[in-house]
Design an enzyme around this catalytic site. Structure first.
Site, PDB file in Angstrom:
ATOM      1  N   HIS A   1       1.672  10.892  -2.129  1.00 62.44           N
ATOM      2  CA  HIS A   1       0.427  10.745  -1.382  1.00 62.44           C
ATOM      3  C   HIS A   1      -0.254  12.105  -1.393  1.00 62.44           C
ATOM      4  O   HIS A   1       0.186  13.036  -0.720  1.00 62.44           O
ATOM      5  CB  HIS A   1       0.719  10.276   0.048  1.00 62.44           C
ATOM      6  CG  HIS A   1      -0.484   9.745   0.760  1.00 62.44           C
ATOM      7  ND1 HIS A   1      -0.551   9.610   2.120  1.00 62.44           N
ATOM      8  CD2 HIS A   1      -1.679   9.312   0.277  1.00 62.44           C
ATOM      9  CE1 HIS A   1      -1.725   9.113   2.452  1.00 62.44           C
ATOM     10  NE2 HIS A   1      -2.431   8.925   1.353  1.00 62.44           N
TER      11      HIS A   1
ATOM     12  N   HIS B   1       0.856  -1.193   0.000  1.00 61.04           N
ATOM     13  CA  HIS B   1       0.000   0.000   0.000  1.00 61.04           C
ATOM     14  C   HIS B   1       0.891   1.241   0.000  1.00 61.04           C
ATOM     15  O   HIS B   1       1.856   1.321   0.762  1.00 61.04           O
ATOM     16  CB  HIS B   1      -0.887  -0.001   1.249  1.00 61.04           C
ATOM     17  CG  HIS B   1      -1.670   1.265   1.438  1.00 61.04           C
ATOM     18  ND1 HIS B   1      -1.334   2.208   2.392  1.00 61.04           N
ATOM     19  CD2 HIS B   1      -2.761   1.752   0.799  1.00 61.04           C
ATOM     20  CE1 HIS B   1      -2.187   3.210   2.336  1.00 61.04           C
ATOM     21  NE2 HIS B   1      -3.067   2.970   1.384  1.00 61.04           N
TER      22      HIS B   1
END
Length: 595
Positions: free
Chosen positions: A205, A159
């Site tokens: 991110h 992830h």
């Protein structure tokens, strides 16, 4: 010698930092240079000398050696083969394999003799049992059927694979991607965002303080390291925040970087996923197909170019815009063509997303909290979905420190991609490491039969699993003599956990062995397993402290279906999962089927 409690309380009342001598060692019995003693300086007034006890074989090792040698002083190749077949259940062992083991042990322990000797003494035999490369606890080859559809396997999934640390402010880099691939991870996640220039694409991110890395750096690293640990396919999951123009650019970069390594589907939708075997050395792209199409724009263009609209100049400008739009759409079409596993977050509720068309397969993603809720009320429907389709579970957003969740719930319901912060930490990451040590560490582990076959009935075997932990060794070689305690040798104990379905979870603990670098526990624990296919044995070793936090001494997780029976050497790892050079436990495993 004072009792342990008195020793620790007395020592820790003294705040002055002790002055320590360098390690002093003397040769012990049998010519073993690792046996000797350590001196510890106490309060600047006196020394305490602690002898390192000679490492002796446990009674079970003596018994096995005597049994298979008929009380002889040496074990030859044929006798060793019988021991491996009968006692260790390595039924395919040949005499040639036993001869190779003897050669390895003799060359390591007696290099002057070389390979002139063709048998082992009891000490040699004990040395062999403690060598994890010759007598490890799990199978090291790929042995699962690799010809089933991808949906039949658990897949080692990362992830936010590009993050070096926490989810909010760490750097984005290709380095954690490389490390993940080297460790066998098969699913890499990249979040794509527009860069600072018109045609630049960043991986980061989004909406955080994480510093970006360029997409091309990530793609190049994936190409270089994709198959260093496993030949089976790498799946790149894209979280796409790009404009159509940048989607076209991404398609160009992906196609140019991977070329023939890319697996492309011949149809818009798959009716069944291909197998890992058919996808060896291939890279697959999985993301949500891009929105918009050329036909919708064409309808708009017809309305704009009606007789009552603009003049010829406006039409000319519109034609130029249309050409540019068509070019972009061609790139978007190429981007869509690269997507072989169609994905997307569920809309209209998770249950609606589970009701997919029977002739199409896809991947959907849900959070760890959502899975837990749905599993309670609609567990069988989730299992039904994952028999043909792929379910990806991702960590909840509050895990900003890159912690992880319990993967067992996902595995119980057939979720193939239980996505983990591989750069993270903790016992759940260790369990993930343990699960994917299975099947030769290739990154694909066949799901239990009851999660793949077309039936709603769950298979519920019952197994009794005795575990014996004899002893441990190697800390004295991998750590300084004051690493665990500045005043005395460590006081080791081990914790043994069973991770699995709720009915199988259990915890055991050995006694504390005081002031000994080579702890001998010789304790047996028995676990009852209802679903051994999903069970993972987690082992931790600690140094006990009376008034302070115990010191970590190593850990490992072992998948129960992969465990070899008999006396085995179990190597330990640090908190990040890196294997220690010498630290290992000697253990015994056995399976007993119950009615």
């Amino acid at each position: 010698m004072e009792s342990r409690g008195k020793k620790k309380s007395k020592i820790h009342r003294k705040k002055e930092k002790p002055r320590l001598k360098p390690k002093e060692m003397t040769n012990g019995g049998g010519g073993d240079a690792n046996i000797g003693s350590y001196n510890y300086r106490m309060f600047s007034f006196f020394n305490r000398k602690f002898k390192i006890n000679e490492v002796k074989p446990p009674p079970d090792v003596n018994k096995a050696f005597s049994l298979f040698t008929d009380d002889s002083a040496h074990i030859d190749a044929d006798q060793l083969r019988r021991f491996l077949v009968v006692h260790q259940k390595d039924v395919n062992t040949r005499v040639e394999d036993a001869e190779h083991i003897i050669e390895q042990v003799v060359s390591r322990r007696h290099p002057v003799i070389g390979t002139a000797r063709n048998s082992l003494t009891l000490d040699d035999f004990f040395y062999f049992l403690f060598c994890d490369d010759l007598n490890g606890p799990i199978r090291t080859q790929v042995h699962h059927d690799m010809t089933a559809p991808l949906s039949h396997y658990y897949i080692y999934t990362g992830h936010n694979s590009y993050l070096t640390g926490n989810q909010l402010s760490s750097d984005c880099s290709e380095v954690p991607i490389i490390r993940a691939l080297q460790n066998g991870v098969r699913v890499i996640e990249l979040d794509l965002w527009p860069g600072s220039s018109r045609d630049e694409i960043y991986v980061l991110h989004g909406r955080t303080l994480t510093s970006p890395v360029s997409l091309i750096q990530c793609l190049t690293s994936i190409k270089q390291y994709a198959f260093v640990s496993s030949p089976y396919p790498v799946i790149i999951t894209l979280e796409d925040h790009l404009t159509p123009e940048l989607q076209a650019k991404a398609a160009e970069l992906i196609a140019q970087t991977f070329g023939s390594m890319l697996h492309l589907s011949e149809t818009d939708f798959l009716t069944e996923f291909p197998s890992p075997e058919s996808l060896k050395y291939r890279i697959m792209i999985s993301t949500k197909p891009p929105k918009g199409c050329l036909e919708n724009r064409s309808k708009d263009s017809d309305e704009e170019n009606s007789p009552n609209s603009a003049n010829e100049l406006e039409r000319s400008e519109s034609d130029e815009e249309d050409e540019e739009y068509k070019s972009v759409q061609a790139g978007v079409s190429e981007y869509k063509r690269l997507i072989t596993i169609h994905a997307g977050k569920p809309k209209g509720g998770f249950m609606e997303a589970l009701n997919v068309e029977a002739d199409k397969v896809r991947r959907i993603s849900i959070s760890e909290q959502k899975l837990v809720k749905v599993a309670v009320s609609h567990g069988l429907q989730v299992v039904r979905f994952t028999k043909k389709n792929i379910l990806r579970v991702y960590p909840k957003g509050t895990r900003v420190t890159s912690s992880n969740y319990d993967p067992i719930t996902g595995w119980m319901h057939g979720a193939q991609m239980v996505a983990f912060n591989i750069q993270g930490y903790g016992k759940h990451l260790w369990i993930m490491h343990g699960m994917f040590r299975a099947n030769g560490g290739c990154g694909y582990v066949m799901k239990p039969e009851h999660l793949n076959r077309p039936s709603d009935q769950l298979f519920d075997p019952k197994t009794t699993f005795p575990v014996k932990i004899y002893m441990g060794d190697g800390w004295r070689l991998d750590f300084s003599h004051t690493h665990f305690d500045a005043y005395s040798p460590p006081d080791f104990y081990s914790k043994i956990y069973m991770a699995g379905v709720p009915a199988d979870e259990a915890k055991r603990k050995t006694k504390v062995i005081e002031d000994d670098w080579v702890p001998v526990w010789d304790e047996t624990f028995t676990f009852s397993l209802t679903v051994p296919d999903l069970a993972v044995l987690r082992i931790e070793t600690w140094d006990y402290n009376l008034h302070e936090k115990d010191n970590f001494g190593g850990q490992t997780c072992l998948p129960i279906p992969e465990l070899k029976t008999g006396i085995r050497s179990v190597p330990l790892h640090d908190k990040k999962g890196v294997k220690y050079r010498n630290v290992r436990l000697l253990m015994y495993f056995e399976f007993e089927e119950t009615v």
